[in-house]
Design a protein around this motif. Structure first.
Motif, PDB file in Angstrom:
ATOM      1  N   ILE A  21       0.910  -1.156  -0.016  1.00  0.00           N
ATOM      2  CA  ILE A  21       0.078  -0.165   0.018  1.00  0.00           C
ATOM      3  C   ILE A  21       0.825   1.159  -0.085  1.00  0.00           C
ATOM      4  CG2 ILE A  21      -1.813   1.429   1.321  1.00  0.00           C
ATOM      5  CD1 ILE A  21      -2.693  -1.441   2.463  1.00  0.00           C
ATOM      6  N   HIS A  22       0.668   2.179  -1.011  1.00  0.00           N
ATOM      7  CA  HIS A  22       1.257   3.461  -1.137  1.00  0.00           C
ATOM      8  C   HIS A  22       0.549   4.679  -0.522  1.00  0.00           C
ATOM      9  CE1 HIS A  22       2.888   0.283  -3.605  1.00  0.00           C
ATOM     10  NE2 HIS A  22       4.016   0.911  -3.708  1.00  0.00           N
ATOM     11  N   PRO A  23       1.156   5.594  -0.169  1.00  0.00           N
ATOM     12  CA  PRO A  23       0.410   6.735   0.372  1.00  0.00           C
ATOM     13  C   PRO A  23      -0.320   7.616  -0.602  1.00  0.00           C
ATOM     14  CG  PRO A  23       2.669   7.034   0.614  1.00  0.00           C
ATOM     15  CD  PRO A  23       2.587   5.641   0.178  1.00  0.00           C
ATOM     16  N   SER A  24       0.215   7.590  -1.909  1.00  0.00           N
ATOM     17  CA  SER A  24      -0.639   8.359  -2.997  1.00  0.00           C
ATOM     18  C   SER A  24      -0.346   7.848  -4.476  1.00  0.00           C
ATOM     19  CB  SER A  24       0.153  10.004  -3.068  1.00  0.00           C
ATOM     20  OG  SER A  24       1.356   9.638  -3.361  1.00  0.00           O
ATOM     21  N   PHE A  25      -1.216   8.307  -5.264  1.00  0.00           N
ATOM     22  CA  PHE A  25      -1.013   7.837  -6.719  1.00  0.00           C
ATOM     23  C   PHE A  25       0.354   8.069  -7.241  1.00  0.00           C
ATOM     24  CE2 PHE A  25      -0.937   9.021 -11.122  1.00  0.00           C
ATOM     25  CZ  PHE A  25      -1.911   8.154 -11.706  1.00  0.00           C
ATOM     26  N   GLU A  26       1.030   9.269  -6.812  1.00  0.00           N
ATOM     27  CA  GLU A  26       2.272   9.719  -7.202  1.00  0.00           C
ATOM     28  C   GLU A  26       3.399   8.740  -6.779  1.00  0.00           C
ATOM     29  OE1 GLU A  26      -0.651  13.068  -7.684  1.00  0.00           O
ATOM     30  OE2 GLU A  26       0.092  12.105  -6.191  1.00  0.00           O
ATOM     31  N   VAL A  27       3.335   8.396  -5.550  1.00  0.00           N
ATOM     32  CA  VAL A  27       4.160   7.386  -4.966  1.00  0.00           C
ATOM     33  C   VAL A  27       3.965   6.119  -5.475  1.00  0.00           C
ATOM     34  CG1 VAL A  27       5.076   6.395  -2.845  1.00  0.00           C
ATOM     35  CG2 VAL A  27       4.396   8.678  -2.920  1.00  0.00           C
ATOM     36  N   LEU A  28       2.705   5.534  -5.809  1.00  0.00           N
ATOM     37  CA  LEU A  28       2.440   4.314  -6.470  1.00  0.00           C
ATOM     38  C   LEU A  28       3.282   4.235  -7.771  1.00  0.00           C
ATOM     39  CD1 LEU A  28       0.909   1.614  -6.551  1.00  0.00           C
ATOM     40  CD2 LEU A  28      -0.995   3.071  -7.205  1.00  0.00           C
ATOM     41  N   ALA A  29       2.790   5.218  -8.520  1.00  0.00           N
ATOM     42  CA  ALA A  29       3.419   5.175  -9.975  1.00  0.00           C
ATOM     43  C   ALA A  29       5.057   5.128  -9.970  1.00  0.00           C
ATOM     44  CB  ALA A  29       3.084   6.297 -10.867  1.00  0.00           C
ATOM     45  N   ALA A  30       5.707   5.862  -9.027  1.00  0.00           N
ATOM     46  CA  ALA A  30       7.038   5.807  -9.098  1.00  0.00           C
ATOM     47  C   ALA A  30       7.360   4.752  -8.494  1.00  0.00           C
ATOM     48  CB  ALA A  30       7.488   7.387  -8.079  1.00  0.00           C
ATOM     49  N   THR A  31       7.093   4.243  -7.339  1.00  0.00           N
ATOM     50  CA  THR A  31       7.822   2.985  -6.945  1.00  0.00           C
ATOM     51  C   THR A  31       7.319   1.845  -7.782  1.00  0.00           C
ATOM     52  OG1 THR A  31       7.058   3.761  -4.584  1.00  0.00           O
ATOM     53  CG2 THR A  31       7.466   1.331  -4.801  1.00  0.00           C
ATOM     54  N   THR A  32       6.032   1.914  -8.442  1.00  0.00           N
ATOM     55  CA  THR A  32       5.902   0.621  -9.376  1.00  0.00           C
ATOM     56  C   THR A  32       6.961   0.615 -10.630  1.00  0.00           C
ATOM     57  OG1 THR A  32       3.990   0.535  -9.002  1.00  0.00           O
ATOM     58  CG2 THR A  32       4.215  -0.607 -10.979  1.00  0.00           C
ATOM     59  N   ALA A  33       7.430   1.730 -11.121  1.00  0.00           N
ATOM     60  CA  ALA A  33       8.214   2.068 -12.243  1.00  0.00           C
ATOM     61  C   ALA A  33       9.644   1.608 -11.649  1.00  0.00           C
ATOM     62  CB  ALA A  33       8.367   3.640 -12.547  1.00  0.00           C
ATOM     63  N   ALA A  34      10.114   2.115 -10.503  1.00  0.00           N
ATOM     64  CA  ALA A  34      11.303   1.687 -10.042  1.00  0.00           C
ATOM     65  C   ALA A  34      11.462  -0.065  -9.576  1.00  0.00           C
ATOM     66  CB  ALA A  34      11.767   2.298  -8.572  1.00  0.00           C
ATOM     67  N   ARG A  35      10.368  -0.679  -9.290  1.00  0.00           N
ATOM     68  CA  ARG A  35      10.064  -2.069  -9.119  1.00  0.00           C
ATOM     69  C   ARG A  35      10.170  -2.742 -10.470  1.00  0.00           C
ATOM     70  NH1 ARG A  35       7.857  -5.085  -5.044  1.00  0.00           N
ATOM     71  NH2 ARG A  35       6.903  -3.264  -4.156  1.00  0.00           N
ATOM     72  N   LEU A  36       9.578  -2.331 -11.479  1.00  0.00           N
ATOM     73  CA  LEU A  36       9.776  -2.792 -13.123  1.00  0.00           C
ATOM     74  C   LEU A  36      11.252  -2.690 -13.404  1.00  0.00           C
ATOM     75  CD1 LEU A  36       8.259  -4.093 -15.204  1.00  0.00           C
ATOM     76  CD2 LEU A  36       7.757  -1.673 -16.118  1.00  0.00           C
ATOM     77  N   ILE A  37      11.704  -1.620 -13.483  1.00  0.00           N
ATOM     78  CA  ILE A  37      13.307  -1.248 -13.858  1.00  0.00           C
ATOM     79  C   ILE A  37      14.035  -2.579 -13.222  1.00  0.00           C
ATOM     80  CG2 ILE A  37      15.188  -0.089 -13.674  1.00  0.00           C
ATOM     81  CD1 ILE A  37      13.281   2.460 -14.022  1.00  0.00           C
ATOM     82  N   THR A  38      13.986  -2.842 -11.707  1.00  0.00           N
ATOM     83  CA  THR A  38      14.836  -3.419 -10.956  1.00  0.00           C
ATOM     84  C   THR A  38      14.526  -5.150 -11.441  1.00  0.00           C
ATOM     85  OG1 THR A  38      14.754  -2.223  -9.241  1.00  0.00           O
ATOM     86  CG2 THR A  38      15.154  -4.567  -8.681  1.00  0.00           C
TER      87      THR A  38
END
Length: 272
Positions: free
Chosen positions: A7-24
């Motif tokens: 669970i992420h605190p906001s839409f923006e954090v969700l998108a950024a964290t998912t992007a980082a996870r995908l790159i990894t």
């Protein structure tokens, strides 16, 4: 197969964290196999994630020329329509990263096929062709059951991204409609979709569930009911979002608003 809830605190954090996870994940997969395959989704958070990949300092670490791109679904519109998931993905990500065009597999639009069913059949053949090339390296001629035969008509999907609609639809598989019930096809044409446009093309649930990892990326309070029902174990025919399950891992990546109705016992340990 493990299921994890993040669970992420906001839409923006969700998108950024998912992007980082995908790159990894793509980096790790390329280090292991030399290439990687991702199945893209559309929607607000899906496209925001792709934009966040481009904006990440780590974006250039991925060898994008060795990433295969497929789609979970597409709107049956002209190939250059701004409503096309592929056009939106191209603008958000693909035009910025030096992809190999032969590794980008789009679903055919209404300018190329007479109807969504014909486009779906063509995409099935494209998937089967990629799978045949992949499996030719290790085919030992063993007898296979029906499920294995279906999966051998699919290339390996390392990560498959999915969003959820407020009605709990995934890809273009809608509650109680024919598509969510299909088990003997990889791709279906959808007519009379309850969400415009009426014509769509979609991977079926068995094709989705062939992926090594399925990531459910969801944001917004209007999705909270669907998320809660799916995680509570609802029937996928009524709640398609309850159906996806990766072969190795299923990740629920959701923002705080979408998590409002997640069962409390799952909120405590982040898994089911």
């Amino acid at each position: 197969m493990s299921v994890r809830i993040n669970i992420h605190p906001s839409f923006e954090v969700l998108a950024a964290t998912t992007a980082a996870r995908l790159i990894t994940k793509l980096l790790d997969t390329q280090n292991e196999r030399g290439e990687a395959t991702v199945v893209l989704t559309g929607g607000t958070v899906g496209i925001a994630t792709l934009k966040a990949v481009v904006n990440s300092p780590a974006c250039a670490a991925v060898d994008w020329s060795k990433v295969n791109f497929w789609w979970g679904d597409e709107r049956f519109v002209p190939s250059d329509s701004p409503d096309s998931n592929a056009v939106q993905a191209r603008e958000a990500l693909l035009s910025h990263i030096g992809v190999d065009p032969e590794r980008v597999h789009v679903m055919g639009g209404s300018d190329l096929f007479p109807d969504a069913a014909a486009s779906a059949e063509a995409y099935s053949r494209e998937l089967a062709g990629a799978a045949a090339r992949e499996h030719s390296m290790d085919d030992d001629g063993e007898d296979l059951d029906t499920t294995a035969l279906v999966w051998r008509a699919l290339p390996r999907f390392d990560v498959l991204l999915l969003g959820i609609g407020p009605d709990a639809h995934i890809a273009s598989l809608f509650p109680e409609m024919a598509g969510i019930r299909v088990r003997d096809k990889l791709v279906v044409g959808v007519e009379n979709s309850p969400k415009p446009p009426s014509g769509r093309i979609s991977l079926t649930l068995p094709a989705i569930n062939s992926a090594q990892e399925v990531w459910m990326v969801v944001a917004g309070s209007d999705k909270a009911g669907a998320v809660g029902l799916a995680l509570a174990g609802a029937n996928p025919v009524q709640v398609p979002a309850a159906g996806p399950a990766g072969q190795v891992k299923t990740l629920w990546l959701i923002d705080q608003d979408a998590a409002a109705k997640v069962p409390e016992k799952l909120m405590l340990n982040g898994s089911r």
